[in-house]
Design an enzyme around this catalytic site. Structure first.
Site, PDB file in Angstrom:
ATOM      1  CG  ASN A   3      -0.448  -0.024   2.503  1.00 37.45           C
ATOM      2  OD1 ASN A   3       0.765  -0.069   2.648  1.00 37.45           O
ATOM      3  ND2 ASN A   3      -1.295   0.047   3.507  1.00 37.45           N
ATOM      4  CG  HIS A  43       4.546   3.901   8.147  1.00 34.46           C
ATOM      5  ND1 HIS A  43       3.668   3.291   9.004  1.00 34.46           N
ATOM      6  CD2 HIS A  43       5.227   4.820   8.880  1.00 34.46           C
ATOM      7  CE1 HIS A  43       3.829   3.812  10.221  1.00 34.46           C
ATOM      8  NE2 HIS A  43       4.772   4.738  10.170  1.00 34.46           N
TER       9      HIS A  43
HETATM   10  P1  RTP Z   1       0.900   2.240   8.108  1.00 30.75           P
HETATM   11  O1  RTP Z   1       1.100   1.963   9.583  1.00 30.75           O
HETATM   12  O2  RTP Z   1       1.732   1.351   7.215  1.00 30.75           O
HETATM   13  O3  RTP Z   1       1.010   3.691   7.796  1.00 30.75           O
HETATM   14  O4  RTP Z   1      -0.601   1.875   7.706  1.00 30.75           O
HETATM   15  P2  RTP Z   1      -1.922   2.211   8.487  1.00 30.75           P
HETATM   16  O5  RTP Z   1      -1.640   3.020   9.724  1.00 30.75           O
HETATM   17  O6  RTP Z   1      -2.875   2.770   7.487  1.00 30.75           O
HETATM   18  O7  RTP Z   1      -2.407   0.760   8.908  1.00 30.75           O
HETATM   19  P3  RTP Z   1      -2.059  -0.099  10.232  1.00 30.75           P
HETATM   20  O8  RTP Z   1      -3.347  -0.518  10.844  1.00 30.75           O
HETATM   21  O9  RTP Z   1      -1.073   0.620  11.085  1.00 30.75           O
HETATM   22  O10 RTP Z   1      -1.387  -1.395   9.614  1.00 30.75           O
HETATM   23  C1  RTP Z   1      -0.037  -1.408   9.227  1.00 30.75           C
HETATM   24  C2  RTP Z   1       0.081  -2.068   7.868  1.00 30.75           C
HETATM   25  O11 RTP Z   1      -0.275  -3.439   7.984  1.00 30.75           O
HETATM   26  C3  RTP Z   1      -0.956  -3.857   6.822  1.00 30.75           C
HETATM   27  N1  RTP Z   1      -2.297  -4.323   7.168  1.00 30.75           N
HETATM   28  N2  RTP Z   1      -2.823  -5.389   6.659  1.00 30.75           N
HETATM   29  N3  RTP Z   1      -4.559  -7.520   6.015  1.00 30.75           N
HETATM   30  C4  RTP Z   1      -4.961  -6.597   6.880  1.00 30.75           C
HETATM   31  O12 RTP Z   1      -6.043  -6.592   7.397  1.00 30.75           O
HETATM   32  C5  RTP Z   1      -4.042  -5.514   7.184  1.00 30.75           C
HETATM   33  N4  RTP Z   1      -4.276  -4.523   8.015  1.00 30.75           N
HETATM   34  C6  RTP Z   1      -3.164  -3.761   8.002  1.00 30.75           C
HETATM   35  C7  RTP Z   1      -1.072  -2.674   5.890  1.00 30.75           C
HETATM   36  O13 RTP Z   1      -0.047  -2.775   4.915  1.00 30.75           O
HETATM   37  C8  RTP Z   1      -0.856  -1.493   6.795  1.00 30.75           C
HETATM   38  O14 RTP Z   1      -0.302  -0.418   6.101  1.00 30.75           O
HETATM   39 MG    MG Z   2      -0.200   2.478  11.167  1.00 30.98          MG
END
Ligand code: RTP
Ligand code: MG
Length: 137
Positions: A114, A117
């Site tokens: 995605n 980060h």
């Molecule tokens: P990031 O930390 O990478 O900025 O992304 P984010 O806050 O939007 O999302 P987060 O909940 O912190 O999750 C970190 C990364 O883990 C992967 N992810 N996969 N398969 C799933 O349900 C799932 N949920 C999260 C994503 O790549 C996310 O960016």
């Molecule tokens: Mg995050």
């Protein structure tokens, strides 16, 4: 409004797509200044440490596998309301749900790959910036 800093990572998929410059332009046009930057390939230990908050989640291994799969571009960004501003530029975690014109809508392929980060709070940003740029005061 407060001047904040946030930690940004251009993930392996976006580095491989050769869009670092296009993403940097979005930061600059939003008034975010790059105050530290480094391209590197993360070790497993570094990636696991960085995402330690997620270590009990089902997606943790896939996340770490992906983050070590190629070079990443890591930067600290500074500006008014930087944490939220950067999150707005990124768009929703799942690119299918991300608003048109956001980095993830335009450059990301899946919830795993995605593109970017961003720190999710000022306190998290301080910890994350210190993790990768201990020399930055
Ligand atoms: P990031 O930390 O990478 O900025 O992304 P984010 O806050 O939007 O999302 P987060 O909940 O912190 O999750 C970190 C990364 O883990 C992967 N992810 N996969 N398969 C799933 O349900 C799932 N949920 C999260 C994503 O790549 C996310 O960016
Ligand atoms: Mg995050």
């Amino acid at each position: 409004m407060a001047i904040e800093r946030t930690l940004s990572i251009i993930k392996p998929d976006a580095v491989a797509k050769n869009v670092i410059g296009q993403i940097y332009t979005r930061f600059e046009q939003a008034g975010l200044k790059i105050v530290a930057a480094r391209m590197t390939q993360l070790s497993r230990e570094q990636a696991e440490g960085f995402y330690a908050a997620h270590k009990e989640r089902g997606f943790f291994k896939d996340l770490v596998d992906f983050m070590v799969s190629g070079p990443v571009m890591i930067q600290a960004l500074e500006g008014e309301n930087a944490v939220l501003k950067h999150r707005d530029l990124m768009g929703a975690t799942d690119p299918k749900k991300a608003e048109k014109g956001t980095i993830r809508a335009d450059f990301a392929d899946s919830i795993d790959a995605n593109a970017v980060h961003g720190s999710d709070a000022v306190e998290a940003a301080q910890v994350e910036i210190a993790y990768f740029f201990p020399e930055v005061k």
